[in-house]
Scaffold this active site. Sequence first.
Site, PDB file in Angstrom:
ATOM      1  N   THR A 149      13.676  43.075   5.632  1.00  0.00           N
ATOM      2  CA  THR A 149      13.601  44.386   6.287  1.00  0.00           C
ATOM      3  C   THR A 149      14.985  44.851   6.732  1.00  0.00           C
ATOM      4  O   THR A 149      15.330  46.025   6.580  1.00  0.00           O
ATOM      5  CB  THR A 149      12.646  44.313   7.497  1.00  0.00           C
ATOM      6  OG1 THR A 149      11.406  43.785   7.047  1.00  0.00           O
ATOM      7  CG2 THR A 149      12.442  45.677   8.128  1.00  0.00           C
TER       8      THR A 149
ATOM      9  N   LYS B 198      11.152  30.991   9.570  1.00  0.00           N
ATOM     10  CA  LYS B 198      11.457  31.965   8.512  1.00  0.00           C
ATOM     11  C   LYS B 198      12.591  31.422   7.649  1.00  0.00           C
ATOM     12  O   LYS B 198      13.612  30.965   8.153  1.00  0.00           O
ATOM     13  CB  LYS B 198      11.838  33.322   9.114  1.00  0.00           C
ATOM     14  CG  LYS B 198      12.102  34.374   8.053  1.00  0.00           C
ATOM     15  CD  LYS B 198      12.116  35.779   8.624  1.00  0.00           C
ATOM     16  CE  LYS B 198      12.470  36.822   7.577  1.00  0.00           C
ATOM     17  NZ  LYS B 198      11.519  36.925   6.470  1.00  0.00           N
TER      18      LYS B 198
ATOM     19  N   HIS C 187      13.200  36.699  14.284  1.00  0.00           N
ATOM     20  CA  HIS C 187      11.982  36.192  13.651  1.00  0.00           C
ATOM     21  C   HIS C 187      11.721  34.759  14.120  1.00  0.00           C
ATOM     22  O   HIS C 187      12.588  34.127  14.725  1.00  0.00           O
ATOM     23  CB  HIS C 187      12.096  36.203  12.121  1.00  0.00           C
ATOM     24  CG  HIS C 187      11.885  37.566  11.522  1.00  0.00           C
ATOM     25  ND1 HIS C 187      12.908  38.463  11.331  1.00  0.00           N
ATOM     26  CD2 HIS C 187      10.752  38.200  11.076  1.00  0.00           C
ATOM     27  CE1 HIS C 187      12.430  39.577  10.799  1.00  0.00           C
ATOM     28  NE2 HIS C 187      11.132  39.451  10.634  1.00  0.00           N
ATOM     29  N   HIS C 188      10.538  34.263  13.770  1.00  0.00           N
ATOM     30  CA  HIS C 188      10.137  32.891  14.119  1.00  0.00           C
ATOM     31  C   HIS C 188      11.077  31.859  13.481  1.00  0.00           C
ATOM     32  O   HIS C 188      11.717  32.135  12.461  1.00  0.00           O
ATOM     33  CB  HIS C 188       8.688  32.633  13.695  1.00  0.00           C
ATOM     34  CG  HIS C 188       8.442  32.866  12.235  1.00  0.00           C
ATOM     35  ND1 HIS C 188       8.551  31.870  11.298  1.00  0.00           N
ATOM     36  CD2 HIS C 188       8.128  33.996  11.546  1.00  0.00           C
ATOM     37  CE1 HIS C 188       8.303  32.362  10.099  1.00  0.00           C
ATOM     38  NE2 HIS C 188       8.044  33.662  10.219  1.00  0.00           N
TER      39      HIS C 188
ATOM     40  N   ALA D 286       7.756  45.633  -1.089  1.00  0.00           N
ATOM     41  CA  ALA D 286       7.498  45.848   0.345  1.00  0.00           C
ATOM     42  C   ALA D 286       7.968  44.655   1.168  1.00  0.00           C
ATOM     43  O   ALA D 286       7.173  43.779   1.500  1.00  0.00           O
ATOM     44  CB  ALA D 286       6.003  46.090   0.571  1.00  0.00           C
TER      45      ALA D 286
ATOM     46  N   THR E  73      10.132  37.847   0.520  1.00  0.00           N
ATOM     47  CA  THR E  73      11.527  38.284   0.709  1.00  0.00           C
ATOM     48  C   THR E  73      12.465  37.119   0.369  1.00  0.00           C
ATOM     49  O   THR E  73      12.015  35.997   0.123  1.00  0.00           O
ATOM     50  CB  THR E  73      11.775  38.716   2.165  1.00  0.00           C
ATOM     51  OG1 THR E  73      11.524  37.592   3.017  1.00  0.00           O
ATOM     52  CG2 THR E  73      10.888  39.875   2.572  1.00  0.00           C
TER      53      THR E  73
ATOM     54  N   GLY F 297       5.597  41.249  -1.721  1.00  0.00           N
ATOM     55  CA  GLY F 297       5.748  41.270  -0.255  1.00  0.00           C
ATOM     56  C   GLY F 297       6.608  40.132   0.246  1.00  0.00           C
ATOM     57  O   GLY F 297       6.947  40.087   1.426  1.00  0.00           O
TER      58      GLY F 297
HETATM   59  N1  LIG Z   1       6.086  42.074   3.515  1.00  0.00           N
HETATM   60  C1  LIG Z   1       5.848  41.743   4.783  1.00  0.00           C
HETATM   61  O1  LIG Z   1       5.408  42.549   5.633  1.00  0.00           O
HETATM   62  C2  LIG Z   1       6.098  40.316   5.214  1.00  0.00           C
HETATM   63  C3  LIG Z   1       5.726  39.885   6.486  1.00  0.00           C
HETATM   64  C4  LIG Z   1       5.907  38.547   6.810  1.00  0.00           C
HETATM   65  C5  LIG Z   1       6.483  37.685   5.880  1.00  0.00           C
HETATM   66  N2  LIG Z   1       6.872  38.147   4.667  1.00  0.00           N
HETATM   67  C6  LIG Z   1       7.448  37.296   3.628  1.00  0.00           C
HETATM   68  O2  LIG Z   1       6.352  36.725   2.912  1.00  0.00           O
HETATM   69  C7  LIG Z   1       6.696  35.395   2.486  1.00  0.00           C
HETATM   70  C8  LIG Z   1       5.707  34.402   3.064  1.00  0.00           C
HETATM   71  O3  LIG Z   1       5.818  34.421   4.476  1.00  0.00           O
HETATM   72  P1  LIG Z   1       4.929  33.445   5.373  1.00  0.00           P
HETATM   73  O4  LIG Z   1       5.390  33.623   6.754  1.00  0.00           O
HETATM   74  O5  LIG Z   1       3.493  33.644   5.048  1.00  0.00           O
HETATM   75  O6  LIG Z   1       5.427  32.032   4.827  1.00  0.00           O
HETATM   76  P2  LIG Z   1       4.628  30.657   4.681  1.00  0.00           P
HETATM   77  O7  LIG Z   1       3.704  30.494   5.833  1.00  0.00           O
HETATM   78  O8  LIG Z   1       5.658  29.617   4.403  1.00  0.00           O
HETATM   79  O9  LIG Z   1       3.734  30.900   3.382  1.00  0.00           O
HETATM   80  C9  LIG Z   1       4.207  30.846   2.072  1.00  0.00           C
HETATM   81  C10 LIG Z   1       3.064  30.370   1.195  1.00  0.00           C
HETATM   82  O10 LIG Z   1       3.468  30.439  -0.163  1.00  0.00           O
HETATM   83  C11 LIG Z   1       3.182  29.195  -0.804  1.00  0.00           C
HETATM   84  N3  LIG Z   1       4.126  28.971  -1.882  1.00  0.00           N
HETATM   85  C12 LIG Z   1       5.379  28.463  -1.825  1.00  0.00           C
HETATM   86  N4  LIG Z   1       5.942  28.431  -3.045  1.00  0.00           N
HETATM   87  C13 LIG Z   1       5.005  28.944  -3.890  1.00  0.00           C
HETATM   88  C14 LIG Z   1       4.965  29.160  -5.301  1.00  0.00           C
HETATM   89  N5  LIG Z   1       6.006  28.844  -6.075  1.00  0.00           N
HETATM   90  N6  LIG Z   1       3.834  29.697  -5.833  1.00  0.00           N
HETATM   91  C15 LIG Z   1       2.781  30.027  -5.068  1.00  0.00           C
HETATM   92  N7  LIG Z   1       2.742  29.826  -3.723  1.00  0.00           N
HETATM   93  C16 LIG Z   1       3.842  29.296  -3.150  1.00  0.00           C
HETATM   94  C17 LIG Z   1       3.295  28.167   0.304  1.00  0.00           C
HETATM   95  O11 LIG Z   1       2.552  27.016  -0.062  1.00  0.00           O
HETATM   96  P3  LIG Z   1       2.914  25.558   0.574  1.00  0.00           P
HETATM   97  O12 LIG Z   1       2.638  25.718   2.051  1.00  0.00           O
HETATM   98  O13 LIG Z   1       1.996  24.676  -0.143  1.00  0.00           O
HETATM   99  O14 LIG Z   1       4.371  25.354   0.257  1.00  0.00           O
HETATM  100  C18 LIG Z   1       2.678  28.917   1.476  1.00  0.00           C
HETATM  101  O15 LIG Z   1       1.265  28.818   1.483  1.00  0.00           O
HETATM  102  C19 LIG Z   1       8.142  35.187   2.951  1.00  0.00           C
HETATM  103  O16 LIG Z   1       9.021  35.534   1.909  1.00  0.00           O
HETATM  104  C20 LIG Z   1       8.276  36.151   4.125  1.00  0.00           C
HETATM  105  O17 LIG Z   1       9.604  36.533   4.388  1.00  0.00           O
HETATM  106  C21 LIG Z   1       6.675  39.454   4.309  1.00  0.00           C
END
Ligand SMILES: NC(=O)c1ccc[n+]([C@@H]2O[C@H](COP(=O)([O-])OP(=O)(O)OC[C@H]3O[C@@H](n4cnc5c(N)ncnc54)[C@H](OP(=O)(O)O)[C@@H]3O)[C@@H](O)[C@H]2O)c1
Length: 246
Positions: free
Chosen positions: A169, A162, A158-159, A125, A103, A101
């Site tokens: 998407t 990002k 997006h926020h 996804a 990106t 999930g």
């Molecule tokens: N598929 C969908 O519907 C959807 C929707 C929204 C977002 N996304 C995508 O999902 C991802 C996360 O989005 P988010 O908004 O949740 O971002 P986020 O708030 O930055 O969360 C990312 C998380 O992953 C952790 N992380 C970073 N590097 C890692 C690694 N090597 N191994 C394990 N964990 C790790 C981070 O930990 P730390 O904080 O400790 O660095 C953080 O807790 C992005 O790629 C985003 O584009 C997908």
Amino acid sequence: MQKSIRVALIGATGKLGSKIVLKLLESSTISLEHAIVRPKSPLIGKPLSTFFPSCPLPLLFHANYEKMCRDSDVIIDVSHPDALSRYIPHVLRSEKALIIGATGYQSSTEKLVEEISTHIPILRAPNFSLGIPFLAKFMQICEEAFHKNAKVTIEEWHHKNKKDAPSGTALFLASKLKTSPELISHREDEIVGVHKICFESASEVIELTHKALSRDLYAEGAIKAIEFLHQKPKGLYQMADLLAIM
Ligand SMILES: NC(=O)c1ccc[n+]([C@@H]2O[C@H](COP(=O)([O-])OP(=O)(O)OC[C@H]3O[C@@H](n4cnc5c(N)ncnc54)[C@H](OP(=O)(O)O)[C@@H]3O)[C@@H](O)[C@H]2O)c1
């Protein structure tokens, strides 16, 4: 009732990951077995309740991919593109189902994912919303039926935190068109996710817009994706397969 699907969640404390944890706690079919955080995270070894105060699960955060694969049925990654190369050998060896999930991957990684899906079930996804496959379908109808020479633009908002642009998407939608659209990205405030496709001819304009109003949308889609992928044969799946419309 015994929960029948065991899940490992990579990126458990992120903006999306933490919403998925809360949905998993409510689920009657899926149990959260592993909450994976970044290697060297200060949360490693701490109970989930340090981050999720109301969490009753006796789990500790960890970053051990081998252990993660031992007793889970589906792995779901909503962390960061860097994580994939670390966990993929373990997921492949244990032949677990994988949902990606996150990106922002290089095209070489996207190709690798395709190759790996000849060995295990993978659901790719970039957006867990079930509205996006509909948007893609409407977009394809527009492209087919509307002025063939229309200029096509995909714009996304997006926020400000990002990390990738264009969004996964927007790239997914672009991949479903015959023409190459112009891609425009905006990063503002706390916007969850807006995608607008514009078909513009000399005499008229058609605009199709999808707005995600809360991250709960993505978390709910992630739960449906887990239920869908569990026990599927090897192959590459997408959210549209949940609807069987494309
Ligand atoms: N598929 C969908 O519907 C959807 C929707 C929204 C977002 N996304 C995508 O999902 C991802 C996360 O989005 P988010 O908004 O949740 O971002 P986020 O708030 O930055 O969360 C990312 C998380 O992953 C952790 N992380 C970073 N590097 C890692 C690694 N090597 N191994 C394990 N964990 C790790 C981070 O930990 P730390 O904080 O400790 O660095 C953080 O807790 C992005 O790629 C985003 O584009 C997908």
